[in-house]
Motif scaffolding. Sequence first.
Motif, PDB file in Angstrom:
ATOM      1  N   PHE A 162       6.829  -2.141   5.857  1.00 57.19           N
ATOM      2  CA  PHE A 162       6.731  -0.741   5.440  1.00 57.19           C
ATOM      3  C   PHE A 162       8.024  -0.193   4.843  1.00 57.19           C
ATOM      4  N   ARG A 163       8.990  -1.050   4.571  1.00 52.36           N
ATOM      5  CA  ARG A 163      10.185  -0.594   3.863  1.00 52.36           C
ATOM      6  C   ARG A 163       9.839  -0.240   2.417  1.00 52.36           C
ATOM      7  N   GLY A 164      10.565   0.704   1.858  1.00 49.13           N
ATOM      8  CA  GLY A 164      10.387   1.037   0.449  1.00 49.13           C
ATOM      9  C   GLY A 164       9.271   1.997   0.154  1.00 49.13           C
ATOM     10  N   CYS A 165       8.772   2.715   1.187  1.00 49.32           N
ATOM     11  CA  CYS A 165       7.723   3.704   0.950  1.00 49.32           C
ATOM     12  C   CYS A 165       8.329   5.027   0.472  1.00 49.32           C
ATOM     13  N   ASP A 166       7.562   5.727  -0.368  1.00 49.31           N
ATOM     14  CA  ASP A 166       7.963   7.061  -0.820  1.00 49.31           C
ATOM     15  C   ASP A 166       7.421   8.147   0.106  1.00 49.31           C
ATOM     16  N   ALA A 167       6.384   7.826   0.863  1.00 54.74           N
ATOM     17  CA  ALA A 167       5.828   8.731   1.868  1.00 54.74           C
ATOM     18  C   ALA A 167       5.237   7.885   2.976  1.00 54.74           C
TER      19      ALA A 167
END
Length: 264
Positions: A162-167
């Motif tokens: 879940f790294r690199g999510c914008d939300a």
Amino acid sequence: MAEASLPEAGRLSFASLGSGSKGNATLVSDGETRLLIDCGFTMREAERRLAVLGLHPGQLDAILVTHEHGDHIGGVGPLARRHDIPVYLTPGTWRAGRLGRVPRHHWITPQARFVIKGLEIEPVTVPHDAREPVQFCLSGAGRRLGVLTDLGHPSAHVVEAFRGCDALILECNHDRRLLAEGPYPPRLKRRVGGDWGHLANVQAARLLQGLGLDRLQRIICSHLSEHNNRPELALEALVPLLDGDDSRLMVAAQDEGLGWQTIA
């Protein structure tokens, strides 16, 4: 929550029909593709809540299922049958036998990405007491959304996925003190607070630290326990990570859900 129009094309947006032990459902759209993740509400209630968000069930391209617990799957079968909506789920979730007949179902494999129209979906295995549970990362319109509820602990695998999510829609199920002092019987307290149950507020904060916060525009506290948590406690656990700035934090409520949020 006032009635809303659908999101514009070319922008990744999401909304919650409601989140908690009485029912969970999340909408994700790029303006052209419309996905429902889980549906723990009755068909009639789901139709009502979808209408508040400006959507008819017949406009859904698919229902994605995380696992077979009733607060996530209770309305999936009836909604899919009535409106001929394809359902995507793991074989383990299907074999749990709680879905009933659906007009069209598609197997998904954890960690194997697939595409529905304009959205790319990555199912991620999570530690939870179900047959083959997953949560989802969804990418579209150049942005990435994580839907991460119903996990017992922030495993290294989950943090990496879940790294690199914008939300991020993140489980903040319980406050450990309220759970310990609350009305649940001991066995249920052990299940909820165990490594295969649900995230405590402090665990949600630890997970966020592992993910990194620089890219996150929106952090949605979700799946709050009616008996073992309060919105202010969930927010209190996360605000220190944001240097006291709570403008990126919101709560998906059980009764009112959360209106459309567009990722810039």
